[in-house]
Each structure stands twice: as C-alpha cells, then as structure tokens.
Design a protein around this motif. Structure first.
Motif, PDB file in Angstrom:
ATOM      1  N   ALA A 115      -5.642  15.520 -11.067  1.00 46.74           N
ATOM      2  CA  ALA A 115      -6.810  14.774 -11.502  1.00 46.74           C
ATOM      3  C   ALA A 115      -6.327  13.299 -11.840  1.00 46.74           C
ATOM      4  O   ALA A 115      -7.125  12.245 -11.399  1.00 46.74           O
ATOM      5  CB  ALA A 115      -7.390  15.048 -12.546  1.00 46.74           C
ATOM      6  N   THR A 116      -5.092  13.367 -12.323  1.00 42.55           N
ATOM      7  CA  THR A 116      -4.501  12.030 -12.622  1.00 42.55           C
ATOM      8  C   THR A 116      -3.605  11.315 -11.727  1.00 42.55           C
ATOM      9  O   THR A 116      -3.769  10.266 -11.086  1.00 42.55           O
ATOM     10  CB  THR A 116      -3.835  11.932 -13.939  1.00 42.55           C
ATOM     11  OG1 THR A 116      -4.547  12.334 -15.003  1.00 42.55           O
ATOM     12  CG2 THR A 116      -3.138  10.733 -14.176  1.00 42.55           C
ATOM     13  N   ALA A 117      -2.839  12.224 -11.065  1.00 40.44           N
ATOM     14  CA  ALA A 117      -1.906  11.665 -10.133  1.00 40.44           C
ATOM     15  C   ALA A 117      -2.693  11.413  -8.637  1.00 40.44           C
ATOM     16  O   ALA A 117      -1.682  10.858  -7.948  1.00 40.44           O
ATOM     17  CB  ALA A 117      -0.874  12.782  -9.806  1.00 40.44           C
ATOM     18  N   SER A 118      -3.879  11.827  -8.491  1.00 33.04           N
ATOM     19  CA  SER A 118      -4.470  11.687  -7.044  1.00 33.04           C
ATOM     20  C   SER A 118      -5.628  10.768  -7.329  1.00 33.04           C
ATOM     21  O   SER A 118      -6.266  10.328  -6.269  1.00 33.04           O
ATOM     22  CB  SER A 118      -4.662  12.936  -6.260  1.00 33.04           C
ATOM     23  OG  SER A 118      -3.649  13.748  -6.130  1.00 33.04           O
ATOM     24  N   LEU A 119      -5.993  10.720  -8.419  1.00 36.20           N
ATOM     25  CA  LEU A 119      -7.556  10.046  -8.588  1.00 36.20           C
ATOM     26  C   LEU A 119      -7.679   9.154  -9.619  1.00 36.20           C
ATOM     27  O   LEU A 119      -8.694   8.671  -9.953  1.00 36.20           O
ATOM     28  CB  LEU A 119      -8.636  11.118  -8.836  1.00 36.20           C
ATOM     29  CG  LEU A 119      -8.831  11.961  -7.489  1.00 36.20           C
ATOM     30  CD1 LEU A 119      -9.730  13.282  -7.863  1.00 36.20           C
ATOM     31  CD2 LEU A 119      -9.603  11.298  -6.339  1.00 36.20           C
ATOM     32  N   LEU A 120      -6.636   8.696 -10.369  1.00 36.06           N
ATOM     33  CA  LEU A 120      -6.430   7.451 -11.180  1.00 36.06           C
ATOM     34  C   LEU A 120      -7.446   6.454 -11.060  1.00 36.06           C
ATOM     35  O   LEU A 120      -7.031   5.717  -9.790  1.00 36.06           O
ATOM     36  CB  LEU A 120      -5.113   7.307 -11.803  1.00 36.06           C
ATOM     37  CG  LEU A 120      -5.055   6.301 -12.855  1.00 36.06           C
ATOM     38  CD1 LEU A 120      -5.367   7.124 -14.234  1.00 36.06           C
ATOM     39  CD2 LEU A 120      -3.589   5.757 -12.898  1.00 36.06           C
ATOM     40  N   TYR A 137      -0.229   4.070  -5.535  1.00 41.07           N
ATOM     41  CA  TYR A 137       0.754   5.110  -5.592  1.00 41.07           C
ATOM     42  C   TYR A 137       0.210   6.387  -5.792  1.00 41.07           C
ATOM     43  O   TYR A 137       0.956   7.666  -5.874  1.00 41.07           O
ATOM     44  CB  TYR A 137       1.995   4.943  -6.734  1.00 41.07           C
ATOM     45  CG  TYR A 137       1.326   4.860  -8.256  1.00 41.07           C
ATOM     46  CD1 TYR A 137       0.952   6.041  -8.595  1.00 41.07           C
ATOM     47  CD2 TYR A 137       1.385   3.651  -8.822  1.00 41.07           C
ATOM     48  CE1 TYR A 137       0.404   6.020  -9.916  1.00 41.07           C
ATOM     49  CE2 TYR A 137       0.915   3.936 -10.020  1.00 41.07           C
ATOM     50  CZ  TYR A 137       0.537   4.873 -10.656  1.00 41.07           C
ATOM     51  OH  TYR A 137      -0.028   4.990 -12.181  1.00 41.07           O
ATOM     52  N   MET A 138      -1.151   6.522  -5.415  1.00 34.54           N
ATOM     53  CA  MET A 138      -1.451   7.986  -5.504  1.00 34.54           C
ATOM     54  C   MET A 138      -1.401   8.868  -4.646  1.00 34.54           C
ATOM     55  O   MET A 138      -1.152   8.602  -3.450  1.00 34.54           O
ATOM     56  CB  MET A 138      -3.155   7.931  -5.403  1.00 34.54           C
ATOM     57  CG  MET A 138      -4.140   7.129  -6.547  1.00 34.54           C
ATOM     58  SD  MET A 138      -4.126   7.972  -8.127  1.00 34.54           S
ATOM     59  CE  MET A 138      -2.715   7.527  -9.223  1.00 34.54           C
ATOM     60  N   SER A 139      -1.067  10.121  -5.021  1.00 33.10           N
ATOM     61  CA  SER A 139      -0.643  11.291  -4.243  1.00 33.10           C
ATOM     62  C   SER A 139      -2.025  11.939  -3.663  1.00 33.10           C
ATOM     63  O   SER A 139      -2.680  12.858  -3.993  1.00 33.10           O
ATOM     64  CB  SER A 139       0.132  12.285  -5.075  1.00 33.10           C
ATOM     65  OG  SER A 139       1.268  11.996  -5.721  1.00 33.10           O
ATOM     66  N   GLY A 197       0.658  -1.242   0.103  1.00 28.40           N
ATOM     67  CA  GLY A 197       0.147   0.100  -0.119  1.00 28.40           C
ATOM     68  C   GLY A 197       0.741   1.128   0.049  1.00 28.40           C
ATOM     69  O   GLY A 197       2.133   1.313   0.107  1.00 28.40           O
ATOM     70  N   GLY A 198       0.120   2.496  -0.018  1.00 26.20           N
ATOM     71  CA  GLY A 198       0.774   3.748  -0.018  1.00 26.20           C
ATOM     72  C   GLY A 198      -0.020   4.974   0.599  1.00 26.20           C
ATOM     73  O   GLY A 198      -1.296   4.517   0.784  1.00 26.20           O
ATOM     74  N   LYS A 199       0.564   5.926   0.962  1.00 25.86           N
ATOM     75  CA  LYS A 199      -0.192   7.082   1.284  1.00 25.86           C
ATOM     76  C   LYS A 199       0.698   8.181   0.960  1.00 25.86           C
ATOM     77  O   LYS A 199       1.181   8.918   1.590  1.00 25.86           O
ATOM     78  CB  LYS A 199      -0.501   6.921   2.654  1.00 25.86           C
ATOM     79  CG  LYS A 199      -1.418   8.171   3.305  1.00 25.86           C
ATOM     80  CD  LYS A 199      -2.811   7.853   2.687  1.00 25.86           C
ATOM     81  CE  LYS A 199      -3.704   9.235   3.319  1.00 25.86           C
ATOM     82  NZ  LYS A 199      -5.170   8.786   2.647  1.00 25.86           N
ATOM     83  N   SER A 200       0.772   8.337  -0.716  1.00 28.07           N
ATOM     84  CA  SER A 200       1.867   9.137  -0.960  1.00 28.07           C
ATOM     85  C   SER A 200       1.327  10.698  -0.937  1.00 28.07           C
ATOM     86  O   SER A 200       0.341  11.096  -0.828  1.00 28.07           O
ATOM     87  CB  SER A 200       2.046   8.799  -2.473  1.00 28.07           C
ATOM     88  OG  SER A 200       2.587   7.394  -2.589  1.00 28.07           O
ATOM     89  N   ALA A 201       2.384  11.513  -1.049  1.00 28.25           N
ATOM     90  CA  ALA A 201       2.384  13.040  -0.936  1.00 28.25           C
ATOM     91  C   ALA A 201       2.465  13.569  -2.213  1.00 28.25           C
ATOM     92  O   ALA A 201       3.252  13.350  -2.905  1.00 28.25           O
ATOM     93  CB  ALA A 201       3.251  13.526   0.192  1.00 28.25           C
ATOM     94  N   ALA A 202       1.758  14.390  -2.319  1.00 28.95           N
ATOM     95  CA  ALA A 202       1.900  15.804  -3.562  1.00 28.95           C
ATOM     96  C   ALA A 202       2.469  17.020  -2.918  1.00 28.95           C
ATOM     97  O   ALA A 202       1.810  17.630  -2.126  1.00 28.95           O
ATOM     98  CB  ALA A 202       0.643  15.939  -4.363  1.00 28.95           C
TER      99      ALA A 202
END
Length: 484
Positions: free
Chosen positions: A279-284, A291-293, A258-263
């Motif tokens: 929109a893509t980096a966080s909600l794909l 790996y969503m931010s 899993g992940g809890k990545s930061a933007a």
C-alpha cells in the motif's frame, strides 16, 4: 488556504522581492475543487538573468566564498529552524497545490526539508576541505581540495516539490554553491514559504534565488552561460533534453528521472504483511512517486490469491479530500495528468488487460482530478501498462515461474530507479536485491535514507542525490602537486 498567502506578485532574487519584468502570471489550480486558488508571476528571460547574476555575484562575495564549513553549517541550521517554524504552512500549501495527503505532506514537505538541512550541516562540518596524499610514481605530496562547483540551476517537480527541491538546495549550499531554483508551475506557492524562511534565517543575499515558469524558462535556465551545474528531477523525456544541452556545454548534470520499479514477492513471503506493505511501496502519494513498485511479480502458483488480495487492498484505501487525516488517495495533481493516467488505463484495457478494481473516477466524487486505485491482471511484461511509467494509482500484477524468471522480469525494463523484494528471509532478500539492475531497493519496505545515495540507472537518470555522494555532486576536485 486561509493562513497561506496565495497570490504572489514578485520573485525572490538577491535576498529580496524582485518585481517581474513581464505581466504574465501562472494560475495555481486546486486539484480537489478544480478552481483557481492562487497565482504567481511568470518569469521572463530577463528575470532569469537577474537571478543567475545574483547567484553568480553571491558566489564571489567574501560573506559566502570565504566562510568556513562550520559557518556555512550554522547558516543551514538557522535556515532549518526557520523552515521548521513554517512546516505546517508549507505542508498545507503543498496539499492544496497537488493533492498530497496531508499526513504524508507533514513529513515529506514539512519535516523532511528541515532534516536534510541539518544532515548536510553536520556532514559539511565533518568533511575535510583538503587532504594530503603521498604521490606516485614521483616522490612528493598532492593536496586534494574540494571546492564548490558554482552556480546551480535546480529544477524541481510537482509531486514532492519541497523535499525534492531540498535534495538539491541543502547539499549545494553546504558545498558553498549558490542556487537558482525553478519550481514546477503547478506547485510554486510553497517555494515562497521557503524564501521567507531564507530571509528569516539571514541567508546571505543571492545565495538562494527563486523564479517561476514553464518549460521555456527551464530550458533557458539550463542553457544559461553563467550556470555551472544543473540538477533536475522530472520525466525521462525532459531529462533527455536537458542531458543533450548539458552534454553540448560540457556542464555537470544530475538527472533523477522516471521509473517502473518491480516488487518481487518471493514464495516464502507472508501474504498479509506483503500486501499491507505494498500500500505504501506501490501507492504512496496516490502513486505519484518515481520509485513506486508498480509491477508486482508474484509466483504463478499464488497468482490468483495475490491478485485478489492486492485488488482488495487497493479498493479499500480511503479516497477524498487530502486535508482529511484519514485519506490515503487524494486527487492527481492536474487535469492534464488525470487525463493521461485515464488514457493509459484505457489503452491497457484495449490491449487485453483485466481490471480487477478501479479503472475510472470514483462514483461518489463529483469534482476533483481523481482516479480510483486500479489493478490490472491478465497481462505480461510486454504490455504497455507494464513497461511505461503511469505515475498514478495503477498497479500491474504479473506472474513468474521461478526466482530466475522473477529477476529476469524485474530487469526487463528501460528503467532502474527503485524496487522491493518481499520475503520472510531478509538475507535472501538482500541476495535478490544484488541482482536487480536499479539504483535503490528495499527488503520488505522502501525507504529513502538521507545518509545513502539515491538515483537511477538506465532511463531513470544520471548521478546521485542524498548522502555524502549528494554533497560530492556539488564539489569540484582540485589536485595540487608538491615535489618532495
């Protein structure tokens, strides 16, 4: 699913269709209609034994063991061609199973597995089986050989079932290993298209085997005495259990968890370009991407502006039937997962988080496992919603004081899988990326590069997939010393 066979009654074992030893089946439920759209047989331990035995036998037969890397590459390219012929059917099967928007599925589940097979075909042809090194301290030569690790148990998740299976299958086959694949119960139908492509490509019998089942069958496969390596993508909780078993057995394992990545949005970032990119980096894939931010860190003096813009972007994403080309947000993969995501939203609200958009199910949708894109403000990095993986369309916008504070917040996580930085200065972005404790990172974008390693640190996993490192994960090294 008018063109895709949705009721399957056998397993793919030893190059053919193997009747199950039991009578239980696993239903396939449409996340759009909430109705059953198919079924597959549920494996017993006897079926797993048959699949592992087939893989073990195939590993030792000359038509697989003794062929050259170029001949294995030819097998992979024929396999790729056969999958390419079935790419649209496979994309539509996955969309029907897990609600992935069809535009994404055409790339990730249709085209990408084909690309991976061709990439590893090229790579194995250019990777020497042996190299000679001058030995030290005694004079002589050491021959260093790369040999296949053996029988691989590959366990794939439901969010990107086709491509994440191929993350394992392509390098394993390129290395000369054989594979037993266990798909997720929610997404088993698409693996039959994979099997049909293997038959059409003339892949030697037993090189690829597929059995269906739940966690009990996965546990049995992981601990099977004739498995030589485990490759798993899934939750951190399941990965911990698999890691315990493999540690006890001294068995190589790759865990992509899993992940809890930061933007990290820097003070020089362009607002419109950043929010569009998120929109893509966080909600794909409706946020069902490891790996969503999903923790978005913004400067304190621009917090309200970014919170408003991110909320507007999220609220504006089209929701609906994932077979509709215009839809960006489909249903979540299962009722159980939808309920989990909604419970995490409720908990975050109870802990004092402010919902600026979303927060429930869409009013205009009367069925399907939908959750609205949801944005939380008014919380800090200690909140549950900022620390635990949601795996859905839920974002948390956090404020930071200065760049050192942003980096500290990004690193204040049990996870370390992905992440992004948004800036008008790419060199500055790379400098920030170097300071984040994570396995992969993007500057003004996030991309999985087939030619570069992907994987996590901390609770996000062990080992790497993709690139030459992904091939090396399926090879043993042997050193042969020659005095001289």
């Amino acid at each position: 699913m008018t063109t895709i066979e949705s009721v399957r009654t056998s397993f793919f074992i030893n190059g053919g269709w193997h009747a199950p030893s039991g009578s239980s089946t696993l239903p396939v439920i449409s996340p759009l209609t909430e109705e059953q759209i198919g079924s597959v047989p549920a494996a017993t331990t006897s079926d797993v034994d048959a699949a592992v035995d087939a893989a073990r036998t195939a590993r030792r037969l000359p038509e697989w063991r003794d062929i050259s890397p170029a001949e294995r590459a030819a097998h992979l390219r024929r396999f790729a061609d056969a999958l390419e012929d079935r790419a649209e059917d496979r994309a539509r099967a996955v969309t029907s199973e897990n609600g992935m928007p069809i535009g994404l599925a055409r790339f990730a589940e249709g085209a990408a597995p084909v690309q991976l097979l061709r990439y590893y075909a090229d790579l194995i042809e250019s990777t020497p089986v042996e190299e000679r090194r001058t030995s030290q301290p005694l004079p002589g030569t050491t021959v260093v050989r790369r040999e296949p690790i053996g029988v691989v148990a590959a366990i794939a998740p439901w969010n990107f079932p086709a491509v994440l299976s191929m993350f394992k299958i392509a390098p394993a086959l390129a290395a000369g290993c054989t594979v037993v694949l266990k798909p997720s119960p929610e997404t088993s139908l698409d693996s039959y298209i994979l099997a049909e492509a293997a038959v059409a490509a003339g892949l030697p019998d037993g090189v690829l085997n597929i059995v269906n089942g739940g966690s009990d069958i996965g546990q049995y496969l992981v601990a099977h005495p004739h498995v030589d390596k485990v490759a798993f993508t899934g939750s951190t909780a399941a990965g911990r259990e698999i890691g315990k078993v493999c540690g006890e057995l001294i068995r190589p394992v790759t865990l992509e968890l899993g992940g809890k990545s930061a933007a990290l949005v820097l003070d020089d970032a362009d607002l419109e370009q950043t929010v569009t990119g998120l929109a893509t980096a966080s909600l794909l894939n409706t946020g069902q991407t490891c790996y969503m931010s999903t923790r978005i860190l913004v400067p304190a003096n621009r917090y309200d502006t970014y919170l408003e813009a991110i909320s507007a972007m999220s609220a504006g994403l089209p929701i609906g039937d994932p077979m509709d080309e215009s839809v960006a947000i489909g249903p979540l993969a299962s009722a159980r997962h939808r309920d989990r995501v909604l419970s995490m939203i409720a908990r975050a609200r109870d802990e004092g988080g402010t919902i600026t958009t979303g927060g429930g199910t869409p009013a205009a949708v009367d069925r399907g496992f939908f959750v609205e894109p949801t944005v939380f403000g008014g919380v800090d990095n200690s909140a549950t919603i900022a620390r635990e993986e949601v795996f859905g369309p839920v974002l948390t916008v956090l404020r930071y004081d200065d760049l050192d504070d942003a980096i500290a917040l990004a690193n204040d996580s049990a996870y370390g899988l992905g992440g992004t930085v948004w800036t008008s200065d790419p060199d500055r972005g790379v400098d920030v990326a170097r300071q984040i404790e994570t396995g992969s990172f993007g500057v003004n974008y996030f991309n999985l590069d087939w030619n570069s390693p992907f994987g996590g640190v901390k609770a996000s996993g062990i080992g790497r997939e993709l690139g030459p490192e992904g091939l090396a994960a399926y090879q043993n090294l042997k050193s042969i010393f020659l005095p001289g």
